[in-house]
Design a protein around this motif. Structure first.
Motif, PDB file in Angstrom:
ATOM      1  N   LYS A  16       0.840  -1.205   0.000  1.00 15.08           N
ATOM      2  CA  LYS A  16       0.000   0.000   0.000  1.00 15.08           C
ATOM      3  C   LYS A  16       0.871   1.249   0.000  1.00 15.08           C
ATOM      4  O   LYS A  16       1.910   1.301   0.659  1.00 15.08           O
ATOM      5  N   LEU A  17       0.432   2.269  -0.747  1.00 16.03           N
ATOM      6  CA  LEU A  17       1.162   3.534  -0.813  1.00 16.03           C
ATOM      7  C   LEU A  17       0.922   4.342   0.446  1.00 16.03           C
ATOM      8  O   LEU A  17      -0.200   4.420   0.943  1.00 16.03           O
ATOM      9  N   ARG A  18       1.991   4.946   0.968  1.00 14.34           N
ATOM     10  CA  ARG A  18       1.930   5.769   2.184  1.00 14.34           C
ATOM     11  C   ARG A  18       2.610   7.099   1.924  1.00 14.34           C
ATOM     12  O   ARG A  18       3.634   7.165   1.249  1.00 14.34           O
ATOM     13  N   ARG A  19       2.087   8.164   2.485  1.00 16.91           N
ATOM     14  CA  ARG A  19       2.675   9.498   2.294  1.00 16.91           C
ATOM     15  C   ARG A  19       4.042   9.631   2.952  1.00 16.91           C
ATOM     16  O   ARG A  19       4.838  10.462   2.545  1.00 16.91           O
ATOM     17  N   GLU A  20       4.319   8.824   3.973  1.00 17.95           N
ATOM     18  CA  GLU A  20       5.594   8.929   4.683  1.00 17.95           C
ATOM     19  C   GLU A  20       6.749   8.371   3.870  1.00 17.95           C
ATOM     20  O   GLU A  20       7.908   8.545   4.236  1.00 17.95           O
ATOM     21  N   CYS A  21       6.463   7.662   2.797  1.00 20.64           N
ATOM     22  CA  CYS A  21       7.505   6.993   2.015  1.00 20.64           C
ATOM     23  C   CYS A  21       7.793   7.738   0.717  1.00 20.64           C
ATOM     24  O   CYS A  21       6.941   8.436   0.188  1.00 20.64           O
ATOM     25  N   ALA A  22       9.010   7.549   0.228  1.00 21.00           N
ATOM     26  CA  ALA A  22       9.413   8.091  -1.070  1.00 21.00           C
ATOM     27  C   ALA A  22       9.181   7.022  -2.133  1.00 21.00           C
ATOM     28  O   ALA A  22       9.320   5.826  -1.858  1.00 21.00           O
ATOM     29  N   TYR A  23       8.843   7.449  -3.333  1.00 15.91           N
ATOM     30  CA  TYR A  23       8.588   6.527  -4.441  1.00 15.91           C
ATOM     31  C   TYR A  23       9.237   7.060  -5.707  1.00 15.91           C
ATOM     32  O   TYR A  23       9.472   8.263  -5.837  1.00 15.91           O
ATOM     33  N   THR A  24       9.503   6.155  -6.620  1.00 15.63           N
ATOM     34  CA  THR A  24       9.956   6.521  -7.957  1.00 15.63           C
ATOM     35  C   THR A  24       8.975   5.914  -8.948  1.00 15.63           C
ATOM     36  O   THR A  24       8.746   4.707  -8.941  1.00 15.63           O
ATOM     37  N   ILE A  25       8.388   6.780  -9.748  1.00 13.21           N
ATOM     38  CA  ILE A  25       7.488   6.342 -10.814  1.00 13.21           C
ATOM     39  C   ILE A  25       8.304   6.441 -12.098  1.00 13.21           C
ATOM     40  O   ILE A  25       8.656   7.539 -12.524  1.00 13.21           O
ATOM     41  N   ALA A  26       8.636   5.301 -12.688  1.00 13.40           N
ATOM     42  CA  ALA A  26       9.546   5.303 -13.832  1.00 13.40           C
ATOM     43  C   ALA A  26       9.090   4.337 -14.908  1.00 13.40           C
ATOM     44  O   ALA A  26       8.564   3.268 -14.613  1.00 13.40           O
ATOM     45  N   GLY A  27       9.324   4.750 -16.145  1.00  7.37           N
ATOM     46  CA  GLY A  27       9.012   3.904 -17.285  1.00  7.37           C
ATOM     47  C   GLY A  27       8.426   4.708 -18.412  1.00  7.37           C
ATOM     48  O   GLY A  27       8.412   5.939 -18.395  1.00  7.37           O
ATOM     49  N   ALA A  28       7.915   3.990 -19.402  1.00 12.23           N
ATOM     50  CA  ALA A  28       7.338   4.623 -20.581  1.00 12.23           C
ATOM     51  C   ALA A  28       5.882   5.005 -20.319  1.00 12.23           C
ATOM     52  O   ALA A  28       5.163   4.295 -19.621  1.00 12.23           O
ATOM     53  N   PHE A  29       5.493   6.131 -20.870  1.00 11.98           N
ATOM     54  CA  PHE A  29       4.115   6.577 -20.793  1.00 11.98           C
ATOM     55  C   PHE A  29       3.471   6.376 -22.164  1.00 11.98           C
ATOM     56  O   PHE A  29       4.075   6.703 -23.178  1.00 11.98           O
ATOM     57  N   PRO A  30       2.255   5.848 -22.222  1.00 16.14           N
ATOM     58  CA  PRO A  30       1.603   5.641 -23.511  1.00 16.14           C
ATOM     59  C   PRO A  30       1.390   6.953 -24.264  1.00 16.14           C
ATOM     60  O   PRO A  30       1.393   8.032 -23.668  1.00 16.14           O
ATOM     61  N   THR A  31       1.173   6.846 -25.548  1.00 14.00           N
ATOM     62  CA  THR A  31       0.941   8.018 -26.384  1.00 14.00           C
ATOM     63  C   THR A  31      -0.342   8.715 -25.958  1.00 14.00           C
ATOM     64  O   THR A  31      -1.384   8.080 -25.802  1.00 14.00           O
ATOM     65  N   ALA A  32      -0.249  10.020 -25.763  1.00 18.00           N
ATOM     66  CA  ALA A  32      -1.414  10.833 -25.417  1.00 18.00           C
ATOM     67  C   ALA A  32      -1.091  12.283 -25.760  1.00 18.00           C
ATOM     68  O   ALA A  32       0.072  12.698 -25.729  1.00 18.00           O
ATOM     69  N   ARG A  33      -2.117  13.037 -26.093  1.00 14.83           N
ATOM     70  CA  ARG A  33      -1.901  14.458 -26.361  1.00 14.83           C
ATOM     71  C   ARG A  33      -1.458  15.177 -25.089  1.00 14.83           C
ATOM     72  O   ARG A  33      -0.645  16.082 -25.111  1.00 14.83           O
ATOM     73  N   PHE A  34      -1.991  14.742 -23.966  1.00 18.99           N
ATOM     74  CA  PHE A  34      -1.696  15.378 -22.684  1.00 18.99           C
ATOM     75  C   PHE A  34      -1.979  14.364 -21.586  1.00 18.99           C
ATOM     76  O   PHE A  34      -2.893  13.553 -21.692  1.00 18.99           O
ATOM     77  N   TRP A  35      -1.192  14.360 -20.520  1.00 15.55           N
ATOM     78  CA  TRP A  35      -1.481  13.524 -19.360  1.00 15.55           C
ATOM     79  C   TRP A  35      -1.152  14.276 -18.088  1.00 15.55           C
ATOM     80  O   TRP A  35      -0.362  15.216 -18.093  1.00 15.55           O
ATOM     81  N   THR A  36      -1.812  13.881 -17.008  1.00 16.25           N
ATOM     82  CA  THR A  36      -1.570  14.460 -15.695  1.00 16.25           C
ATOM     83  C   THR A  36      -1.298  13.351 -14.696  1.00 16.25           C
ATOM     84  O   THR A  36      -1.790  12.233 -14.841  1.00 16.25           O
ATOM     85  N   LEU A  37      -0.505  13.672 -13.699  1.00 15.31           N
ATOM     86  CA  LEU A  37      -0.217  12.752 -12.594  1.00 15.31           C
ATOM     87  C   LEU A  37      -0.330  13.555 -11.314  1.00 15.31           C
ATOM     88  O   LEU A  37       0.289  14.613 -11.198  1.00 15.31           O
ATOM     89  N   TYR A  38      -1.135  13.064 -10.384  1.00  9.95           N
ATOM     90  CA  TYR A  38      -1.196  13.755  -9.100  1.00  9.95           C
ATOM     91  C   TYR A  38      -1.311  12.761  -7.954  1.00  9.95           C
ATOM     92  O   TYR A  38      -1.753  11.636  -8.128  1.00  9.95           O
ATOM     93  N   ALA A  39      -0.863  13.212  -6.793  1.00 12.80           N
ATOM     94  CA  ALA A  39      -0.970  12.436  -5.558  1.00 12.80           C
ATOM     95  C   ALA A  39      -2.312  12.782  -4.928  1.00 12.80           C
ATOM     96  O   ALA A  39      -2.687  13.951  -4.849  1.00 12.80           O
ATOM     97  N   ALA A  40      -3.031  11.750  -4.491  1.00 18.01           N
ATOM     98  CA  ALA A  40      -4.384  11.956  -3.994  1.00 18.01           C
ATOM     99  C   ALA A  40      -4.582  11.337  -2.619  1.00 18.01           C
ATOM    100  O   ALA A  40      -3.865  10.422  -2.216  1.00 18.01           O
ATOM    101  N   ASP A  41      -5.607  11.851  -1.938  1.00 17.44           N
ATOM    102  CA  ASP A  41      -6.010  11.268  -0.661  1.00 17.44           C
ATOM    103  C   ASP A  41      -7.085  10.209  -0.918  1.00 17.44           C
ATOM    104  O   ASP A  41      -7.329   9.835  -2.062  1.00 17.44           O
ATOM    105  N   GLN A  42      -7.749   9.746   0.135  1.00 17.70           N
ATOM    106  CA  GLN A  42      -8.729   8.660  -0.004  1.00 17.70           C
ATOM    107  C   GLN A  42      -9.935   9.034  -0.856  1.00 17.70           C
ATOM    108  O   GLN A  42     -10.561   8.189  -1.462  1.00 17.70           O
TER     109      GLN A  42
END
Length: 194
Positions: free
Chosen positions: A86-112
């Motif tokens: 499970k993801l926790r705010r107290e921890c550091a993460y690396t999101i790495a790899g290829a992103f699919p083709t898209a005109r635009f994408w967003t990534l955000y950290a969210a709460d419950q």
């Protein structure tokens, strides 16, 4: 007579409790009817279409969100890292790899409630495709933590549950039936503060 009334009342209480609990779980779970999983990411491709299942329709009504249709885009949610933790705010993460083709994408950290986490600083807990530094093969690596990191950095602070929401807009993957062929970036857990 009293025994029958008590047994009937007990049966009704159990039925209402289990029924309500199962509906609550179905509306809060990031899996289930209509969901597809790609690594740690889950999406509901039919959520903004007339083909959406009743649980997806109830989720939209409860959260009051404007769901994307297939031609508009597709949102993926991660509640665990690539190892299944499970993801926790107290921890550091690396999101790495290829992103699919898209005109635009967003990534955000969210709460419950899948709202953007308030950081209390001028820097929001969100990134988009136009501001991300990429490798020559179009892949990207994004550091997620409470401490600044070189390159792509997503600020997350506080404690508690964490979700990542990755939304692709105007993308061919949203209206294709071959979603199983799509690869999404992995999520690797780093050090934890607590």
């Amino acid at each position: 007579m009293l025994k029958n009334a008590l047994l009937t009342l007990l049966a009704v209480a159990i039925a209402v409790g289990l029924g309500g609990g199962s509906v609550w779980y179905a509306l809060h779970a990031q899996s289930g009817v209509g969901a597809i999983r790609i690594g740690p990411w889950t999406a509901f491709p039919d959520i903004g279409t007339p083909n959406a299942d009743p649980y997806s329709q109830a989720r939209i009504a409860r959260e009051g969100v404007l769901a994307l249709g297939r031609a508009e885009g597709l949102a993926f949610v991660a509640e665990s890292d690539s190892a299944g933790r499970k993801l926790r705010r107290e921890c550091a993460y690396t999101i790495a790899g290829a992103f699919p083709t898209a005109r635009f994408w967003t990534l955000y950290a969210a709460d419950q409630s899948l709202d953007v986490i308030a950081t209390g600083k001028a820097r929001p807990a969100a990134l988009h495709s136009y501001e991300v530094l990429r490798q020559t093969d179009n892949s990207a690596s994004i550091s997620v933590s409470s401490r600044p990191a070189p390159g792509n950095w997503l600020l997350v602070n506080g404690a508690g549950t964490l979700y990542f929401v990755l939304t692709f807009y105007d993308t061919p993957i949203a209206n294709s039936t071959g979603l199983s062929d799509v690869t999404l970036p992995g999520i690797v857990k780093g050090r934890c503060d607590a």
